[in-house]
Design a protein around this motif. Sequence first.
Motif, PDB file in Angstrom:
ATOM      1  N   ARG A 288       0.843  -1.211   0.000  1.00 13.70           N
ATOM      2  CA  ARG A 288       0.000   0.000   0.000  1.00 13.70           C
ATOM      3  C   ARG A 288       0.876   1.259   0.000  1.00 13.70           C
ATOM      4  NH1 ARG A 288      -3.902   0.207   4.755  1.00 13.70           N
ATOM      5  NH2 ARG A 288      -4.901   1.865   3.546  1.00 13.70           N
ATOM      6  N   PHE A 289       1.974   1.235   0.735  1.00 16.38           N
ATOM      7  CA  PHE A 289       2.875   2.393   0.750  1.00 16.38           C
ATOM      8  C   PHE A 289       3.506   2.603  -0.626  1.00 16.38           C
ATOM      9  CE2 PHE A 289       2.480   2.403   5.298  1.00 16.38           C
ATOM     10  CZ  PHE A 289       2.749   3.710   5.655  1.00 16.38           C
ATOM     11  N   PHE A 292       0.918   4.031  -2.883  1.00 19.56           N
ATOM     12  CA  PHE A 292       0.706   5.431  -2.507  1.00 19.56           C
ATOM     13  C   PHE A 292       1.819   6.307  -3.086  1.00 19.56           C
ATOM     14  CE2 PHE A 292       1.551   9.016   0.331  1.00 19.56           C
ATOM     15  CZ  PHE A 292       0.305   9.610   0.403  1.00 19.56           C
ATOM     16  N   ALA A 293       3.046   5.830  -2.965  1.00 17.69           N
ATOM     17  CA  ALA A 293       4.191   6.595  -3.486  1.00 17.69           C
ATOM     18  C   ALA A 293       4.069   6.740  -5.002  1.00 17.69           C
ATOM     19  CB  ALA A 293       5.496   5.895  -3.111  1.00 17.69           C
ATOM     20  N   ASP A 294       3.769   5.637  -5.673  1.00 18.24           N
ATOM     21  CA  ASP A 294       3.626   5.677  -7.138  1.00 18.24           C
ATOM     22  C   ASP A 294       2.541   6.660  -7.554  1.00 18.24           C
ATOM     23  OD1 ASP A 294       5.623   3.819  -7.472  1.00 18.24           O
ATOM     24  OD2 ASP A 294       4.260   2.090  -7.579  1.00 18.24           O
ATOM     25  N   GLU A 295       1.403   6.572  -6.879  1.00 20.67           N
ATOM     26  CA  GLU A 295       0.271   7.445  -7.235  1.00 20.67           C
ATOM     27  C   GLU A 295       0.601   8.916  -7.032  1.00 20.67           C
ATOM     28  OE1 GLU A 295      -2.921   6.095  -4.758  1.00 20.67           O
ATOM     29  OE2 GLU A 295      -3.094   4.183  -5.854  1.00 20.67           O
ATOM     30  N   ASN A 296       1.471   9.209  -6.067  1.00 25.58           N
ATOM     31  CA  ASN A 296       1.757  10.600  -5.729  1.00 25.58           C
ATOM     32  C   ASN A 296       3.112  11.074  -6.256  1.00 25.58           C
ATOM     33  OD1 ASN A 296      -0.534  11.671  -3.817  1.00 25.58           O
ATOM     34  ND2 ASN A 296      -0.182   9.507  -3.287  1.00 25.58           N
ATOM     35  N   GLY A 297       3.682  10.294  -7.171  1.00 24.17           N
ATOM     36  CA  GLY A 297       4.927  10.715  -7.810  1.00 24.17           C
ATOM     37  C   GLY A 297       6.116  10.803  -6.866  1.00 24.17           C
ATOM     38  N   LEU A 298       6.136   9.935  -5.839  1.00 23.73           N
ATOM     39  CA  LEU A 298       7.267   9.941  -4.900  1.00 23.73           C
ATOM     40  C   LEU A 298       8.147   8.721  -5.167  1.00 23.73           C
ATOM     41  CD1 LEU A 298       5.227  10.645  -1.636  1.00 23.73           C
ATOM     42  CD2 LEU A 298       6.756  12.274  -2.776  1.00 23.73           C
ATOM     43  N   ILE A 343      12.077  10.872   4.113  1.00 20.92           N
ATOM     44  CA  ILE A 343      11.483  10.536   5.411  1.00 20.92           C
ATOM     45  C   ILE A 343      11.360   9.013   5.515  1.00 20.92           C
ATOM     46  CG2 ILE A 343      10.222  12.696   5.772  1.00 20.92           C
ATOM     47  CD1 ILE A 343       7.731  11.368   4.611  1.00 20.92           C
ATOM     48  N   ARG A 344      11.514   8.531   6.736  1.00 19.32           N
ATOM     49  CA  ARG A 344      11.413   7.096   6.982  1.00 19.32           C
ATOM     50  C   ARG A 344      10.156   6.856   7.806  1.00 19.32           C
ATOM     51  NH1 ARG A 344      15.327   4.363  11.226  1.00 19.32           N
ATOM     52  NH2 ARG A 344      13.567   5.025  12.499  1.00 19.32           N
ATOM     53  N   ILE A 345       9.325   5.953   7.299  1.00 18.46           N
ATOM     54  CA  ILE A 345       8.044   5.715   7.963  1.00 18.46           C
ATOM     55  C   ILE A 345       7.950   4.250   8.362  1.00 18.46           C
ATOM     56  CG2 ILE A 345       5.522   5.843   7.699  1.00 18.46           C
ATOM     57  CD1 ILE A 345       6.605   7.624   5.069  1.00 18.46           C
ATOM     58  N   THR A 346       7.667   3.997   9.632  1.00 18.26           N
ATOM     59  CA  THR A 346       7.436   2.623  10.070  1.00 18.26           C
ATOM     60  C   THR A 346       6.081   2.173   9.544  1.00 18.26           C
ATOM     61  OG1 THR A 346       8.608   3.130  12.113  1.00 18.26           O
ATOM     62  CG2 THR A 346       7.269   1.121  12.100  1.00 18.26           C
ATOM     63  N   ILE A 347       6.038   0.963   8.955  1.00 12.71           N
ATOM     64  CA  ILE A 347       4.768   0.417   8.487  1.00 12.71           C
ATOM     65  C   ILE A 347       3.897   0.139   9.709  1.00 12.71           C
ATOM     66  CG2 ILE A 347       3.680  -1.426   7.120  1.00 12.71           C
ATOM     67  CD1 ILE A 347       5.770   0.336   5.576  1.00 12.71           C
ATOM     68  N   GLY A 348       2.715   0.753   9.732  1.00 11.93           N
ATOM     69  CA  GLY A 348       1.838   0.592  10.888  1.00 11.93           C
ATOM     70  C   GLY A 348       0.788  -0.488  10.673  1.00 11.93           C
ATOM     71  N   PRO A 350      -3.016  -1.570   9.498  1.00  9.32           N
ATOM     72  CA  PRO A 350      -3.754  -1.061   8.325  1.00  9.32           C
ATOM     73  C   PRO A 350      -4.440   0.283   8.585  1.00  9.32           C
ATOM     74  CG  PRO A 350      -4.090  -3.424   8.531  1.00  9.32           C
ATOM     75  CD  PRO A 350      -3.263  -3.016   9.716  1.00  9.32           C
ATOM     76  N   GLU A 351      -5.139   0.426   9.710  1.00 10.21           N
ATOM     77  CA  GLU A 351      -5.880   1.664   9.958  1.00 10.21           C
ATOM     78  C   GLU A 351      -4.943   2.851  10.210  1.00 10.21           C
ATOM     79  OE1 GLU A 351      -5.904  -1.131  11.678  1.00 10.21           O
ATOM     80  OE2 GLU A 351      -5.968  -0.811  13.863  1.00 10.21           O
ATOM     81  N   GLU A 352      -3.790   2.588  10.796  1.00 10.06           N
ATOM     82  CA  GLU A 352      -2.806   3.655  11.018  1.00 10.06           C
ATOM     83  C   GLU A 352      -2.245   4.127   9.682  1.00 10.06           C
ATOM     84  OE1 GLU A 352      -1.041   2.242  15.382  1.00 10.06           O
ATOM     85  OE2 GLU A 352      -0.105   1.480  13.558  1.00 10.06           O
ATOM     86  N   ASN A 353      -1.966   3.180   8.816  1.00  8.29           N
ATOM     87  CA  ASN A 353      -1.431   3.545   7.500  1.00  8.29           C
ATOM     88  C   ASN A 353      -2.453   4.354   6.705  1.00  8.29           C
ATOM     89  OD1 ASN A 353       0.819   2.077   8.244  1.00  8.29           O
ATOM     90  ND2 ASN A 353       0.020   0.181   7.349  1.00  8.29           N
ATOM     91  N   SER A 354      -3.735   3.951   6.800  1.00  9.17           N
ATOM     92  CA  SER A 354      -4.784   4.698   6.093  1.00  9.17           C
ATOM     93  C   SER A 354      -4.802   6.144   6.576  1.00  9.17           C
ATOM     94  CB  SER A 354      -6.155   4.055   6.335  1.00  9.17           C
ATOM     95  OG  SER A 354      -6.163   2.737   5.848  1.00  9.17           O
TER      96      SER A 354
END
Lengths: 364, 364
Positions: A288-289, A292-298, A343-348, A350-354
């Motif tokens: 999902r991350f 999300f990155a692909d969709e937002n050009g990151l 930025i480094r994000i810990t995978i949370g 499912p609801e936290e990631n949303s």
Amino acid sequence: MNFNRHLENIEVYEAGKPIELVVREFGVAPENIIKMASNENPFGMSPRVAEAIAKNSYKGYLYPDDSMYELKDALAKKYSVDSSEIIIGAGSDQVLEFISRAKLNSSSKVLMNGVTFAMYSIYTEQMGAEIVKTDSVEHDLKQFQTLAEEHNPDIIFLCTPNNPTGDIIEKDNLLNFLETVDKNSLVVVDGAYMEYVKYSSPDSYIEPKDLIEKYPNTIYLGTFSKAFGLGGMRVGYGVAKKEIIENLYKVRPPFNITTLSLLSAIEALKDMEFVENSIESNFSEMRRFEEFADENGLDYIKSSTNFITLLLPDGYNSSNLSDKLLRVGIIIRDLKGYGLNAIRITIGKPEENSRFFEVFKKIL
Amino acid sequence: MNFNRHLENIEVYEAGKPIELVVREFGVAPENIIKMASNENPFGMSPRVAEAIAKNSYKGYLYPDDSMYELKDALAKKYSVDSSEIIIGAGSDQVLEFISRAKLNSSSKVLMNGVTFAMYSIYTEQMGAEIVKTDSVEHDLKQFQTLAEEHNPDIIFLCTPNNPTGDIIEKDNLLNFLETVDKNSLVVVDGAYMEYVKYSSPDSYIEPKDLIEKYPNTIYLGTFSKAFGLGGMRVGYGVAKKEIIENLYKVRPPFNITTLSLLSAIEALKDMEFVENSIESNFSEMRRFEEFADENGLDYIKSSTNFITLLLPDGYNSSNLSDKLLRVGIIIRDLKGYGLNAIRITIGKPEENSRFFEVFKKIL
């Protein structure tokens, strides 16, 4: 008053911000805070471990069994090594400290990757030794080889998967590199996130015995802080040939982990199902991350861990973004200090990631 | 492989034997073992603390608040000092380690009492520094003064009450001695058992502010391991002027105490009644040990702690006696390694002490 001069310019490790701080400084209610900064297991610890701690809480008045017989025995069986080839630390972090203190002095050199776990530099500086770094973001073992030949380092740190980027060193490359290393250089293979590799890239999964039998100048580090969900209990370990372990023991303080930490690590090893389920969720959420990155050009670095590093495009500032997220209760890690606009994000969960996706999209 | 040469001959701290070892090696049932070797509080920890740990056990997956804001704030209020004058360690033992690493190098000297806490020597040796000792069993501050003038030590360790003997340094003597000390010598006043002094010898009770305001080259050490009953949780602290604390912070690893340890220390400070009751029982039981010694013609050192040191007459061997007790499940501390034909016994609960008296009488 005089103190050791080489400590004067030492940097202090900047820890991921705790929930308590966000409550204190920004007045966010604790239940609205998501901690995605320190790569803890978002599912916590095995319920079996939590129960064992709760049931034995009163035993915290007794010093632990300083031989750590039972934990070392369980790890020895897990990895098919001997108990005498294991040392336990307050996190694998403390084993890093033992290594630096046993091996380094002010005329030593240490080789590490350009971007890697900050404590390698800090412990090196604490010993007044010289740091040599590659200029690579991901481990470039050719550069490692060239620099090792040039500088003859006392310690070489390899972090796989690497923190804070999440990429792995391929097993074959690692073993080939070890062939080239001088036998007096201690090679530290930091596998703090190795449990995740078993799932995501099994070909590059490494166990201590893959290293220490053929390359007696290596030490493998593992931890209970990540996949096992015991970050706050502070238990990690080093596995190496007995000669190395004995030397590390000389700088190990007695009772270096707590009675309840010892008990929780022993218990955690009995619930591998919890670990496996956490890892499975981790990688389905990782997708999902990536989407999300692909969709937002990151851009992002392909990760074999429980975190993902997003590389920010021009016009975005990682510190500003991190600060904006913090003020609404989402704690992530700014990698500016590592020389990256990322930025480094810990995978949370499912609801936290949303919630992260939703908030982050608004801020971008 | 080469390691730092000064580590070659280092002695490893011999910890008090854990219950697990006696079960493993001598087959004694755990319920028949009395641990009187490590000066834990025989009443355990405050029920309030045990409950807080049990209730929050699941939080062990989160790294602790590394600023330790709440604990430092509580200690600052307790001692009327500023939070910036406090550093937390994994036991006061870890603060000893910070002090040695910040202050010592291979050309340093360290002054300590002839018989005192073993970790002072061990940390000094780990730094390759030279140990200077008085020839006294109880602190002889005249000798300290002479040796300090002669050797100009970087650190002076004072342990009051002293471990493993239990005697105190009188407060006036201590303050007079501090007047004579060179301002670049860091004087460590280790008050691990100080809570007991408040009860037994209030005139010699020392608080950090008695020291650090007038003598900015001092650091006071305290612990939650003894009177507070949190030995296995590993929490201690140092109190000194900010300049010293800042230098110790440079060698402090992040997250050096566990999440549950932090929580338990904060909670423990809220139940002083538990501490006071433990200490009251301790000294009424201490009288029984003194009577037992008198009745059996044994000398002892007058103790202001939760242990008593019995000096054995000719014809008795402390190691043999300790071993005989161990085989029937009573763990005490042989002081042979400290150069004394003596044993150190932690004051237990009334029924534990009765069993000790009974068994010991038969063995003598």
